[in-house]
Design a protein around this motif. Sequence first.
Motif, short mmCIF file in Angstrom:
data_model
loop_
_atom_site.label_atom_id
_atom_site.label_comp_id
_atom_site.label_asym_id
_atom_site.label_seq_id
_atom_site.Cartn_x
_atom_site.Cartn_y
_atom_site.Cartn_z
N ARG A 158 26.31 -16.97 -4.00
CA ARG A 158 25.17 -16.15 -3.59
C ARG A 158 23.93 -16.64 -4.31
O ARG A 158 24.01 -17.39 -5.28
N TYR A 163 19.82 -12.42 -8.04
CA TYR A 163 19.12 -11.14 -7.99
C TYR A 163 17.85 -11.29 -8.82
O TYR A 163 17.72 -12.17 -9.67
N GLU A 191 17.88 -12.17 -12.42
CA GLU A 191 18.51 -13.43 -12.79
C GLU A 191 17.58 -14.64 -12.69
O GLU A 191 17.92 -15.72 -13.17
N THR A 242 18.49 -17.86 -3.10
CA THR A 242 18.21 -16.67 -2.29
C THR A 242 19.30 -16.27 -1.28
O THR A 242 19.12 -15.30 -0.56
N THR A 285 20.46 -12.55 -1.17
CA THR A 285 19.62 -11.68 -2.01
C THR A 285 18.18 -11.62 -1.50
O THR A 285 17.40 -10.78 -1.95
N GLN A 325 13.58 -3.79 -5.42
CA GLN A 325 13.25 -5.13 -4.96
C GLN A 325 12.17 -5.73 -5.85
O GLN A 325 11.39 -5.00 -6.47
N VAL A 361 13.03 -10.24 -3.11
CA VAL A 361 14.47 -10.30 -3.33
C VAL A 361 15.00 -8.95 -3.84
O VAL A 361 14.24 -8.14 -4.38
N LEU A 362 16.29 -8.78 -3.68
CA LEU A 362 16.96 -7.58 -4.15
C LEU A 362 17.10 -7.58 -5.67
O LEU A 362 17.28 -8.64 -6.28
N CYS A 363 17.06 -6.40 -6.25
CA CYS A 363 17.42 -6.24 -7.66
C CYS A 363 18.94 -6.14 -7.73
O CYS A 363 19.61 -5.83 -6.73
N ARG A 364 19.48 -6.39 -8.90
CA ARG A 364 20.93 -6.33 -9.10
C ARG A 364 21.42 -4.92 -8.82
O ARG A 364 20.86 -3.95 -9.31
#
Length: 161
Positions: free
Chosen positions: A9, A12, A15, A84, A87, A127, A153-156
């Motif tokens: 993947r 996040y 990261e 990405t 995510t 996000q 992007v998404l947060c964890r």
Amino acid sequence: MTAREIVQRGLYFEEFDEDARYLHRPGRTATEADNVVFTTLTMNTQALHLDAAFAATQEPFGTRVMNSMWTLSTMVGASVAQLTQGTLVAQLGLGDVTFPHPLFAGDTLYTESAIVERRLSTSRPRQGIVTITHTGRNQEETVVATATRTVLVLCRPGEPQ
């Protein structure tokens, strides 16, 4: 004993490392077919990409050059699995695109990315917005393209924001 499952993947938000240089491998060797197909699919009739006889008469290269939009698209694509994949919410923009040296069929494009900045979104909970610079080099390490890309992007999952 059950083996751990690891899913490939992207990263996040938390990261993305501003002190890292992400090297995307393998490289991608450009072909004449790539140039012709991409150029015709995008309705670009530039003879420098399609007409070998015409390109042979043009200075300074005397041969067909790869469509620069193929180079840009391939650079971004090369980064997906590492940065990405899964995510990404949205690509927000591309800017500062340069092509300081041409890419030719037979050249291999190597892409690297660096994180310029990242911040949590003020309007999209869970996000974040990440700005990435992509650099493409040929097999001789000559920079053939650069671009700055901004992504949402998404947060964890499960982490407090």
